[in-house]
Motif scaffolding. Structure first.
Motif, PDB file in Angstrom:
ATOM      1  N   UNK A 213      68.729  52.776  62.259  1.00 43.35           N
ATOM      2  CA  UNK A 213      67.725  53.014  63.301  1.00 43.35           C
ATOM      3  C   UNK A 213      67.974  54.262  64.137  1.00 43.35           C
ATOM      4  N   UNK A 214      69.206  54.740  64.138  1.00 46.78           N
ATOM      5  CA  UNK A 214      69.523  55.927  64.929  1.00 46.78           C
ATOM      6  C   UNK A 214      69.319  57.229  64.144  1.00 46.78           C
ATOM      7  N   UNK A 215      68.899  57.109  62.870  1.00 46.51           N
ATOM      8  CA  UNK A 215      68.620  58.303  62.090  1.00 46.51           C
ATOM      9  C   UNK A 215      67.269  58.916  62.438  1.00 46.51           C
ATOM     10  N   UNK A 224      63.156  47.632  66.881  1.00 44.33           N
ATOM     11  CA  UNK A 224      63.500  47.113  68.213  1.00 44.33           C
ATOM     12  C   UNK A 224      62.349  47.187  69.208  1.00 44.33           C
ATOM     13  N   UNK A 225      61.139  47.126  68.712  1.00 47.21           N
ATOM     14  CA  UNK A 225      59.966  47.174  69.589  1.00 47.21           C
ATOM     15  C   UNK A 225      59.195  45.857  69.489  1.00 47.21           C
ATOM     16  N   UNK A 232      60.592  41.717  61.986  1.00 44.93           N
ATOM     17  CA  UNK A 232      61.715  42.381  61.318  1.00 44.93           C
ATOM     18  C   UNK A 232      62.998  41.582  61.431  1.00 44.93           C
ATOM     19  N   UNK A 233      63.098  40.730  62.442  1.00 41.40           N
ATOM     20  CA  UNK A 233      64.303  39.921  62.586  1.00 41.40           C
ATOM     21  C   UNK A 233      64.429  38.873  61.479  1.00 41.40           C
ATOM     22  N   UNK A 234      63.328  38.658  60.720  1.00 39.69           N
ATOM     23  CA  UNK A 234      63.415  37.758  59.579  1.00 39.69           C
ATOM     24  C   UNK A 234      64.375  38.301  58.521  1.00 39.69           C
ATOM     25  N   UNK A 235      64.500  39.629  58.460  1.00 33.50           N
ATOM     26  CA  UNK A 235      65.368  40.239  57.446  1.00 33.50           C
ATOM     27  C   UNK A 235      66.822  39.812  57.631  1.00 33.50           C
ATOM     28  N   UNK A 236      67.416  39.983  58.822  1.00 39.17           N
ATOM     29  CA  UNK A 236      68.813  39.519  58.966  1.00 39.17           C
ATOM     30  C   UNK A 236      68.964  38.008  58.828  1.00 39.17           C
TER      31      UNK A 236
END
Length: 334
Positions: A213-215, A224-225, A232-236
């Motif tokens: 995410x920092x790239x 993170x929005x 997107x938290x489903x991925x982890x």
């Protein structure tokens, strides 16, 4: 056009690349582990476990690369100059590795040389693929629809990290494949390796996931929005379930479960990359639609893909079905 042909083709290219990764990944991983075979018999068994299918696995690489050239010519024209070195190294490594499959069975004097070619070709191909992935994630500089970066822009600490991650991850796939396909001492050995490689792969996926995410600011916002990050938290969460299934399968000696779980690590990671990338074909500036060929070309090539892709899937599935089950050390494919 009634369909978004560029989007459909982007999905097909992504499918071809993912299929290549999960099929040829364990094949390359087996080559990475090849020197750790304790005897010539074990190494012969390792190679024989993929001999009937390895060349078919690489069909998907041809489909992905050829499809990119045919339907996303601008993306191809930008990516190739940016990644000439790692892509060339990957292709040369795959050539030497492929030749070694045949030649090591035809000679005694030079067998050690071809064993080294098989191992080094596997390592270099995997590392080059990881380097190319890292270079894409960190972004390719484009000016006036052409590559505007330098010769070594692909070589960064982040791309080296992704290269190492792919090598370790492929080795994990190779170890779990051998757990599934073999029995006896070699299976016990590979089950032990799989535990260590699984821990290493999970750790490296975590580090790369934190750094990605920092790239680019777009990646950060995508992950993170709120409220989008709830999806997107489903991925982890899925990754955590796969980690549980992986170590449980090893502990309970369920031979297929660790392999499928390890494949799942790559699928989920690929989905995570897709979440970061979309709708970019070449981050951070070139979208799917900007990179696509005219709709007439997309429609024409799609007709061929509709015929060929099911055929490739069919003969791939048939090959794996014919050569299913455990390897018999007394038999082999030469």
């Amino acid at each position: 056009m009634p369909f978004d042909l560029a989007f459909i083709w982007a999905g097909l290219i992504a499918f071809a690349v993912l299929t290549y990764v999960i099929l040829d990944g364990f094949d390359l991983g087996l080559g990475i582990l090849f020197p750790f075979g304790r005897s010539d018999g074990d190494r012969d068994l390792m190679m024989n476990s993929v001999a009937p299918v390895w060349d078919g696995n690489e069909t998907w690489l041809v489909l992905g690369g050829g499809g990119l050239f045919a339907v996303f010519p601008l993306a191809y024209a930008v990516v190739m100059p940016a990644l000439y070195m790692p892509i060339t190294l990957m292709l040369l490594a795959l050539v030497f590795r492929g030749v070694s499959f045949e030649y090591r069975w035809r000679t005694k004097r030079w067998k050690g040389v071809w064993d080294i070619a098989f191992f080094s070709g596997s390592v270099i191909a995997a590392f080059a693929q990881g380097i190319a992935l890292g270079a894409l994630v960190q972004g390719i500089e484009v000016t006036d629809r052409a590559y505007a970066g330098g010769w070594f822009d692909w070589l960064t600490p982040f791309s080296i990290l992704t290269g190492l991650s792919v090598v370790v991850g492929y080795a994990l796939l190779g170890a779990t494949w051998l757990v599934y396909k073999t029995a006896g001492d070699i299976q016990v050995q590979m089950r032990r390796y799989a535990r260590w490689l699984g821990s290493g792969t999970i750790g490296l996926i975590g580090v790369v996931s934190i750094m990605t995410p920092f790239q680019d600011a777009v990646y950060f916002e995508r992950w993170f929005n709120l409220p989008g990050s709830l999806w997107t938290m489903l991925v982890p969460l899925v990754m955590l379930a796969l980690i549980w299934a992986f170590f449980t399968g090893l502990k309970d000696q369920k031979d297929l479960q660790p392999f499928l779980s390890a494949l799942g690590f790559f699928v989920v990671s690929f989905i995570g990359i897709g979440i970061s990338f979309y709708p970019m074909m070449v981050p951070p500036t070139l979208t799917i639609w900007e990179a696509a060929a005219p709709d007439e070309s997309l429609a024409f090539t799609l007709v061929g893909a509709v015929v060929l892709v099911p055929m490739i899937l069919g003969y791939t599935a048939y090959a794996y079905w014919v050569f299913r089950g455990k390897m018999d050390p007394s038999e082999g494919y030469h």
